[in-house]
Write a protein that holds these residues in place. Structure first.
Motif, PDB file in Angstrom:
ATOM      1  N   THR A  86     -24.436  28.810  53.110  1.00 34.21           N
ATOM      2  CA  THR A  86     -23.326  27.531  53.205  1.00 34.21           C
ATOM      3  C   THR A  86     -23.667  26.532  51.865  1.00 34.21           C
ATOM      4  OG1 THR A  86     -23.304  27.827  55.564  1.00 34.21           O
ATOM      5  CG2 THR A  86     -22.698  25.552  54.497  1.00 34.21           C
ATOM      6  N   ARG A  87     -24.985  26.252  51.804  1.00 33.83           N
ATOM      7  CA  ARG A  87     -25.426  25.322  50.801  1.00 33.83           C
ATOM      8  C   ARG A  87     -25.274  25.959  49.197  1.00 33.83           C
ATOM      9  NH1 ARG A  87     -30.961  24.895  53.947  1.00 33.83           N
ATOM     10  NH2 ARG A  87     -30.566  22.664  54.872  1.00 33.83           N
ATOM     11  N   LYS A  88     -25.401  27.181  48.855  1.00 35.44           N
ATOM     12  CA  LYS A  88     -24.907  27.652  47.583  1.00 35.44           C
ATOM     13  C   LYS A  88     -23.702  27.599  47.429  1.00 35.44           C
ATOM     14  CE  LYS A  88     -29.005  30.642  46.796  1.00 35.44           C
ATOM     15  NZ  LYS A  88     -29.584  31.845  46.275  1.00 35.44           N
ATOM     16  N   ALA A  89     -22.736  27.892  48.442  1.00 36.52           N
ATOM     17  CA  ALA A  89     -21.278  27.884  48.354  1.00 36.52           C
ATOM     18  C   ALA A  89     -20.742  26.511  48.088  1.00 36.52           C
ATOM     19  CB  ALA A  89     -20.723  28.658  49.503  1.00 36.52           C
ATOM     20  N   THR A  90     -21.224  25.533  48.850  1.00 37.76           N
ATOM     21  CA  THR A  90     -20.586  24.215  48.723  1.00 37.76           C
ATOM     22  C   THR A  90     -21.290  23.552  47.462  1.00 37.76           C
ATOM     23  OG1 THR A  90     -20.810  23.944  51.132  1.00 37.76           O
ATOM     24  CG2 THR A  90     -20.726  22.080  50.046  1.00 37.76           C
ATOM     25  N   ASN A  91     -22.278  23.641  47.107  1.00 38.94           N
ATOM     26  CA  ASN A  91     -22.918  23.238  45.799  1.00 38.94           C
ATOM     27  C   ASN A  91     -22.094  23.717  44.627  1.00 38.94           C
ATOM     28  OD1 ASN A  91     -24.580  21.718  47.184  1.00 38.94           O
ATOM     29  ND2 ASN A  91     -26.455  23.186  46.789  1.00 38.94           N
ATOM     30  N   LEU A  92     -21.620  24.983  44.851  1.00 41.41           N
ATOM     31  CA  LEU A  92     -20.963  25.795  43.701  1.00 41.41           C
ATOM     32  C   LEU A  92     -19.523  25.248  43.844  1.00 41.41           C
ATOM     33  CD1 LEU A  92     -20.574  28.086  41.520  1.00 41.41           C
ATOM     34  CD2 LEU A  92     -19.821  29.485  43.523  1.00 41.41           C
ATOM     35  N   MET A  93     -18.848  24.919  44.911  1.00 43.34           N
ATOM     36  CA  MET A  93     -17.796  24.168  44.783  1.00 43.34           C
ATOM     37  C   MET A  93     -17.775  22.837  44.230  1.00 43.34           C
ATOM     38  SD  MET A  93     -16.021  21.557  46.644  1.00 43.34           S
ATOM     39  CE  MET A  93     -16.794  21.754  48.370  1.00 43.34           C
ATOM     40  N   ILE A  94     -18.648  21.971  44.403  1.00 41.50           N
ATOM     41  CA  ILE A  94     -18.754  20.882  44.009  1.00 41.50           C
ATOM     42  C   ILE A  94     -19.035  20.661  42.331  1.00 41.50           C
ATOM     43  CG2 ILE A  94     -20.484  18.899  43.877  1.00 41.50           C
ATOM     44  CD1 ILE A  94     -20.954  19.240  46.861  1.00 41.50           C
ATOM     45  N   GLU A  95     -19.798  21.542  41.911  1.00 44.92           N
ATOM     46  CA  GLU A  95     -19.840  21.843  40.510  1.00 44.92           C
ATOM     47  C   GLU A  95     -18.636  22.278  39.906  1.00 44.92           C
ATOM     48  OE1 GLU A  95     -22.145  25.015  37.386  1.00 44.92           O
ATOM     49  OE2 GLU A  95     -22.756  24.942  39.606  1.00 44.92           O
ATOM     50  N   LYS A  96     -17.818  23.369  40.398  1.00 47.08           N
ATOM     51  CA  LYS A  96     -16.621  23.627  39.864  1.00 47.08           C
ATOM     52  C   LYS A  96     -15.603  22.663  39.938  1.00 47.08           C
ATOM     53  CE  LYS A  96     -18.426  27.704  38.775  1.00 47.08           C
ATOM     54  NZ  LYS A  96     -18.373  28.112  37.408  1.00 47.08           N
ATOM     55  N   GLU A  97     -15.678  22.029  40.977  1.00 42.45           N
ATOM     56  CA  GLU A  97     -14.363  20.888  40.918  1.00 42.45           C
ATOM     57  C   GLU A  97     -15.024  19.526  40.405  1.00 42.45           C
ATOM     58  OE1 GLU A  97     -11.345  21.336  42.333  1.00 42.45           O
ATOM     59  OE2 GLU A  97     -11.790  23.382  42.381  1.00 42.45           O
ATOM     60  N   GLN A  98     -16.169  19.482  40.008  1.00 41.72           N
ATOM     61  CA  GLN A  98     -16.702  18.330  39.179  1.00 41.72           C
ATOM     62  C   GLN A  98     -16.649  17.057  40.173  1.00 41.72           C
ATOM     63  OE1 GLN A  98     -14.652  17.741  35.380  1.00 41.72           O
ATOM     64  NE2 GLN A  98     -15.535  19.786  34.594  1.00 41.72           N
ATOM     65  N   MET A  99     -17.146  17.303  41.349  1.00 45.15           N
ATOM     66  CA  MET A  99     -17.125  16.255  42.309  1.00 45.15           C
ATOM     67  C   MET A  99     -18.631  15.577  42.300  1.00 45.15           C
ATOM     68  SD  MET A  99     -15.445  18.281  45.301  1.00 45.15           S
ATOM     69  CE  MET A  99     -15.242  17.101  46.734  1.00 45.15           C
ATOM     70  N   LEU A 100     -18.696  14.559  41.256  1.00 40.93           N
ATOM     71  CA  LEU A 100     -19.950  13.906  40.867  1.00 40.93           C
ATOM     72  C   LEU A 100     -20.507  13.164  42.027  1.00 40.93           C
ATOM     73  CD1 LEU A 100     -19.120  13.075  37.390  1.00 40.93           C
ATOM     74  CD2 LEU A 100     -20.007  15.218  37.931  1.00 40.93           C
ATOM     75  N   HIS A 101     -19.807  12.734  42.972  1.00 41.70           N
ATOM     76  CA  HIS A 101     -20.351  11.744  43.959  1.00 41.70           C
ATOM     77  C   HIS A 101     -19.983  12.285  45.264  1.00 41.70           C
ATOM     78  CE1 HIS A 101     -20.789   8.956  40.509  1.00 41.70           C
ATOM     79  NE2 HIS A 101     -19.623   9.344  40.302  1.00 41.70           N
ATOM     80  N   ALA A 102     -20.186  13.563  45.542  1.00 42.45           N
ATOM     81  CA  ALA A 102     -19.825  14.295  46.744  1.00 42.45           C
ATOM     82  C   ALA A 102     -20.845  14.244  47.735  1.00 42.45           C
ATOM     83  CB  ALA A 102     -19.364  15.629  46.730  1.00 42.45           C
ATOM     84  N   THR A 103     -20.616  13.944  49.007  1.00 41.54           N
ATOM     85  CA  THR A 103     -21.737  14.142  50.339  1.00 41.54           C
ATOM     86  C   THR A 103     -21.033  15.155  51.149  1.00 41.54           C
ATOM     87  OG1 THR A 103     -22.511  11.749  49.866  1.00 41.54           O
ATOM     88  CG2 THR A 103     -22.775  13.029  51.814  1.00 41.54           C
ATOM     89  N   TRP A 104     -21.877  15.805  51.627  1.00 45.37           N
ATOM     90  CA  TRP A 104     -21.258  17.033  52.816  1.00 45.37           C
ATOM     91  C   TRP A 104     -22.465  17.233  53.854  1.00 45.37           C
ATOM     92  CZ3 TRP A 104     -23.984  21.343  53.597  1.00 45.37           C
ATOM     93  CH2 TRP A 104     -24.846  22.007  52.604  1.00 45.37           C
ATOM     94  N   THR A 105     -21.674  17.631  54.818  1.00 50.76           N
ATOM     95  CA  THR A 105     -22.580  18.336  56.089  1.00 50.76           C
ATOM     96  C   THR A 105     -21.925  19.375  56.554  1.00 50.76           C
ATOM     97  OG1 THR A 105     -23.659  17.472  57.984  1.00 50.76           O
ATOM     98  CG2 THR A 105     -21.457  16.496  57.902  1.00 50.76           C
ATOM     99  N   ALA A 106     -22.787  20.028  57.364  1.00 51.53           N
ATOM    100  CA  ALA A 106     -22.087  21.171  58.070  1.00 51.53           C
ATOM    101  C   ALA A 106     -22.793  21.839  59.296  1.00 51.53           C
ATOM    102  CB  ALA A 106     -22.234  22.589  56.816  1.00 51.53           C
ATOM    103  N   ALA A 107     -22.228  22.394  60.203  1.00 52.42           N
ATOM    104  CA  ALA A 107     -22.618  23.045  61.408  1.00 52.42           C
ATOM    105  C   ALA A 107     -22.309  24.289  61.612  1.00 52.42           C
ATOM    106  CB  ALA A 107     -22.260  21.953  62.477  1.00 52.42           C
ATOM    107  N   ILE A 108     -23.281  24.930  62.310  1.00 51.39           N
ATOM    108  CA  ILE A 108     -23.119  26.542  62.585  1.00 51.39           C
ATOM    109  C   ILE A 108     -22.519  26.408  64.043  1.00 51.39           C
ATOM    110  CG2 ILE A 108     -23.906  28.610  62.810  1.00 51.39           C
ATOM    111  CD1 ILE A 108     -26.274  27.925  60.989  1.00 51.39           C
ATOM    112  N   HIS A 109     -21.378  27.290  64.281  1.00 44.12           N
ATOM    113  CA  HIS A 109     -20.651  27.091  65.601  1.00 44.12           C
ATOM    114  C   HIS A 109     -20.767  28.645  66.245  1.00 44.12           C
ATOM    115  CE1 HIS A 109     -17.964  23.471  65.156  1.00 44.12           C
ATOM    116  NE2 HIS A 109     -19.226  23.195  64.866  1.00 44.12           N
ATOM    117  N   TYR A 110     -21.007  28.898  67.331  1.00 45.96           N
ATOM    118  CA  TYR A 110     -21.115  30.000  68.124  1.00 45.96           C
ATOM    119  C   TYR A 110     -20.080  29.731  69.346  1.00 45.96           C
ATOM    120  CZ  TYR A 110     -25.495  30.136  66.096  1.00 45.96           C
ATOM    121  OH  TYR A 110     -26.511  30.064  64.815  1.00 45.96           O
TER     122      TYR A 110
END
Length: 386
Positions: free
Chosen positions: A122-146
């Motif tokens: 999740t971290r690698k995918a989200t960080n890649l998204m932020i890099e590709k979209e040039q979101m310089l001031h992004a903050t994110w959080t996530a949770a695994i659901h079952y």
């Protein structure tokens, strides 16, 4: 019957609402962190200490933290609240997994789930998204659901300053997120190294050390030599174009590919067959992971093209070197008669030694064949006497 893709990513976004509805973003954080989405304690016997500590079972994680305390969760909600007031869009991504696929890649084993690997992906995918979209001031959080049939990860992202007005992201960005998740969880590095080793360490190494126009090839593999000469005669005058991907090679690429096929059939028939089987396995895995035959076919095409490109350049490199020979011959004409005679004797000696080795090789093969037939005949006689 179409198999369920191993990984699916669904994305949407919400525009900032009026101040009186400013709790909407923080409400979403509460939603993805609600108690019923968490794993039951009996599903994770290997995490006794972890599940006994309620502060470590909140479910929320970030780019740097696996678990958040109650204070840290409230601080994060405040960040999201301020982002909405500043006009930030809320991006909501869901990464969903087929459980059978998770078992195939070793993330799920019986009732145990490797949450660390899911968080890493999740971290690698989200960080890649932020890099590709040039979101310089992004903050994110996530949770695994079952709490559904398929394990899934909710991701919420905002921009803390300089928010953009458009929430739609490039489709390629989502595709790359998916590819990053698949790569992180499956890690097919070893299998891909086997494919690369065949191309670079076996085929190309052999080609660099064996001249196509050698005496042995002229005697034993005349078709290889014929194709080589045909291409050589059609090369453009500009030697700067003598590279596989140059425009000047457009018409000759099919012939270069055919020569590569002949070379593989001549020297690497068994190994090439194993290479294709391994490639089939990789293609099937990617089709299973992405649920798309087109993406899997693209991987096959890329790997096959890598083989043709590298071999084509190796062949053209040999042709560039051979084109320099006339210049060397012109220089030898300046030698004295004695030097030319000595050079001619050396070439003749090399020719005779090469023919001798070829003859010995062919005689050895013939003797081996005769001995094999004699052995089989003796074995048949013994069986007959019984």
């Amino acid at each position: 019957m179409t198999k369920v893709p191993g990984v699916i990513i669904k994305s949407k976004f919400k525009l900032p609402q009026a101040t009186r509805r400013a709790r909407r973003y923080t409400t979403y954080l509460s939603y993805i962190d609600r108690p019923e989405t968490k794993a039951r304690s009996q599903q994770f016997e290997n995490y006794h200490d972890y599940m006994e500590d309620e502060l470590k079972s909140s479910g929320l994680f970030t780019a740097t933290q696996d678990r958040l305390s109650a204070t840290e969760r409230e601080q994060l909600r405040e960040v999201f609240r301020r982002a909405q007031e500043n006009g930030s869009i809320l991006w909501q991504d869901v990464i969903s997994f087929d459980e059978a696929w998770l078992q195939e890649v070793g993330v799920k084993e019986n009732r145990y789930i490797d949450e660390q690997r899911l968080m890493q992906a999740t971290r690698k995918a989200t960080n890649l998204m932020i890099e590709k979209e040039q979101m310089l001031h992004a903050t994110w959080t996530a949770a695994i659901h079952y709490n559904t049939d398929n394990i899934h990860v909710h991701i919420a992202t905002v921009e803390t300053s300089h928010p953009r007005e458009r929430g739609k992201r490039k489709p390629k960005t989502i595709d790359k997120m998916k590819a990053q998740v698949v790569h992180t969880l499956s890690d097919r590095t070893r299998e891909q190294e086997k494919l690369n080793a065949f191309i670079r360490d076996e085929v190309l190494a052999h080609k660099r050390n064996h001249s196509t126009m050698s005496v042995s090839n002229r005697v034993l593999h005349p078709e290889l030599v014929r194709q080589y000469k045909t291409i050589q005669k059609q090369l453009p005058d500009d030697k700067r174009q003598w590279y596989y991907n140059m425009n000047g090679m457009h018409e000759l690429r099919p012939s270069l590919n055919q020569l590569t096929d002949t070379y593989l059939a001549t020297y690497f028939e068994k190994e090439h067959s194993e290479f294709k089987q391994q490639l089939d396995t990789e293609v099937a895995f990617y089709e299973r992971s992405y649920g798309s035959a087109s993406q899997a076919s693209a991987y096959r095409k890329t790997k096959e093209q890598d083989l043709y490109t590298r071999m084509g350049n190796a062949i053209l490199s040999e042709m560039r070197e051979s084109s320099k020979l006339p210049q060397k011959v012109a220089k030898t004409n300046t030698f004295s008669p004695k030097q030319r005679i000595r050079s001619a004797f050396q070439r003749e000696r090399i020719m005779q030694e090469t023919l001798y080795r070829i003859g010995r090789h062919m005689n050895d093969e013939w003797d081996h064949l005769k001995n094999q037939r004699a052995f089989e005949q003796l074995e048949q006689e013994v069986q007959h006497e019984r």
